[in-house]
Design a protein around this motif. Structure first.
Motif, mmCIF file in Angstrom:
data_model
loop_
_atom_site.group_PDB
_atom_site.id
_atom_site.type_symbol
_atom_site.label_atom_id
_atom_site.label_comp_id
_atom_site.label_asym_id
_atom_site.label_seq_id
_atom_site.Cartn_x
_atom_site.Cartn_y
_atom_site.Cartn_z
ATOM 1 N N SER A 163 0.851 -1.187 0.000
ATOM 2 C CA SER A 163 0.000 0.000 0.000
ATOM 3 C C SER A 163 0.887 1.236 0.000
ATOM 4 O O SER A 163 1.731 1.402 0.883
ATOM 5 C CB SER A 163 -0.905 0.003 1.238
ATOM 6 O OG SER A 163 -1.646 1.216 1.308
ATOM 7 N N ARG A 165 1.136 4.994 0.706
ATOM 8 C CA ARG A 165 0.335 5.886 1.529
ATOM 9 C C ARG A 165 1.033 7.227 1.715
ATOM 10 O O ARG A 165 2.267 7.319 1.694
ATOM 11 C CB ARG A 165 0.048 5.250 2.897
ATOM 12 C CG ARG A 165 -0.517 3.851 2.807
ATOM 13 C CD ARG A 165 -0.886 3.284 4.164
ATOM 14 N NE ARG A 165 -2.113 3.856 4.693
ATOM 15 C CZ ARG A 165 -3.316 3.434 4.354
ATOM 16 N NH1 ARG A 165 -3.468 2.437 3.490
ATOM 17 N NH2 ARG A 165 -4.400 3.992 4.870
ATOM 18 N N GLU A 197 -4.304 6.305 1.695
ATOM 19 C CA GLU A 197 -3.793 5.447 0.622
ATOM 20 C C GLU A 197 -3.827 6.155 -0.732
ATOM 21 O O GLU A 197 -4.819 6.790 -1.096
ATOM 22 C CB GLU A 197 -4.606 4.161 0.539
ATOM 23 C CG GLU A 197 -4.013 3.157 -0.441
ATOM 24 C CD GLU A 197 -4.656 1.790 -0.315
ATOM 25 O OE1 GLU A 197 -5.766 1.638 -0.843
ATOM 26 O OE2 GLU A 197 -4.027 0.905 0.310
#
Length: 356
Positions: A163, A165, A197
């Motif tokens: 992810s 972010r 995100e």
């Protein structure tokens, strides 16, 4: 075929960057940072971002940027490398910005393009394309973090996928790390908050790889500019420094060493320009060009700085002399975004040669 020549537009940009640096950069600033690391250097970046728009050089016009490409960024880095200017152009305007662009971000880029904020990609400064891991709590050493307003962090999200972010300054803890090159300070970054995100999964990994590839393609231009300064400064010194009633540049041994340095510089320029050009053209050979340039230019810049130090009679051994700050930047750059040894191994794999 990738064009290695500079265009009129690129030379015009070079002239603008050089003249802005001459007006805004105190020649003694780089050396002063070793005694006073807390010195405010923001005025240099404000001048470059505000007067020339370098903060948004790679950002499309639709998001408030200039809409230029890697070739223009390469010219800028050559000029910044000559002066070892303490600016976040490479870390923010190239690497972090490329990560956001590749991830399709439209939230953070306008402020970066306007020069209102700077960003840092939170990964160890030695990370390179295809050879990095998501951040697990903290990362070090991270370049550009101490002055950043936005932290772009690849972490592990739900389901174990990557992810990418964005974190605000209040969501991270920063601890300065003693850096060999105080004009590009390093830090330990610890993530405390959740952030927001930007991308996940393969899109996040591709964005980080694109950012590191851009860094690998353009860092050699900074090394080229540094090596050019070393040669030009040493030639001028050799014309005026007198030994035995003759300028030292008249001795054959000095001529040969300067000629060898010139040839090294020409090869460095070819490798750096080819890496930037293939990135701009999205050439299938770009990863080979990046590995080649990283493997060659890092060592070349260090050698140019070492030759400058030697041919100045060793007076660059102390950091008050400008050769000293170039030597430290060259050595620091040699380790950034993957060492020459790592990139030689990558290059061997890319061209199907066994690495030993």
């Amino acid at each position: 075929m990738t064009d290695l020549l500079y265009t009129d537009v690129e030379e015009s940009l070079r002239s603008s960057v050089r003249s802005t640096l001459q007006r805004s950069l105190d020649e003694g600033l780089a050396a002063r940072l070793y005694d006073e690391p807390g010195t405010d250097v923001s005025a240099v970046w404000q001048a470059l971002a505000g007067q020339i728009g370098l903060a948004g050089l790679l950002v499309p016009e639709s998001l408030g940027g200039v809409g230029a490409g890697p070739r223009e960024a390469a010219v800028v880095l050559e000029e910044l490398g000559r002066t070892v200017a303490p600016t976040p152009f490479l870390t923010s305007a190239v690497i972090a910005t490329t990560a956001l662009l590749a991830a399709g971000d439209e939230t953070h880029l306008p402020a970066l393009a306007a020069g209102e904020r700077t960003a840092a990609l939170v990964l160890p400064w030695t990370a390179r394309r295809g050879a990095w891991s998501p951040v697990q709590g903290s990362a070090e050493p991270v370049a550009g973090a101490l002055t950043a307003d936005l932290f772009v962090v690849p972490t592990t999200g739900e389901g174990g996928v990557t992810s990418l972010r964005a974190y605000e300054p209040g969501d991270v803890e920063l601890e300065a790390i003693t850096s060999l090159d105080m004009t590009r300070p390093l830090a330990r970054v610890t993530v405390r908050g959740e952030g927001s995100e930007i991308a996940s999964g393969q899109a996040a990994e591709a964005a980080v790889d694109a950012a590191l590839a851009a860094g690998a393609a353009l860092l050699p231009s900074e090394q080229l500019g540094l090596a050019q300064w070393c040669l030009e400064t040493t030639v001028e010194y050799a014309k005026t420094r007198v030994q035995f009633a003759r300028p030292i540049g008249s001795f054959q041994a000095i001529k040969h060493r300067l000629a060898d340095l010139y040839l090294l510089l020409v090869n460095t320029q070819a490798a750096a320009r080819y890496a930037a050009g293939t990135l701009a053209d999205d050439d299938p050979d770009q990863h080979v060009a990046q590995a080649l340039a990283q493997a060659f230019c890092g060592d070349a810049a260090v050698r140019a700085a070492e030759e400058a130090l030697q041919l100045h009679g060793g007076i660059g051994m102390t950091w008050e002399h400008p050769v000293h700050t170039r030597l430290k930047r060259a050595k620091s750059d040699q380790l950034a975004l993957g060492t020459p040894e790592r990139h030689r191994a990558d290059l061997a794999g890319l061209v199907d040669l066994p690495a030993h």
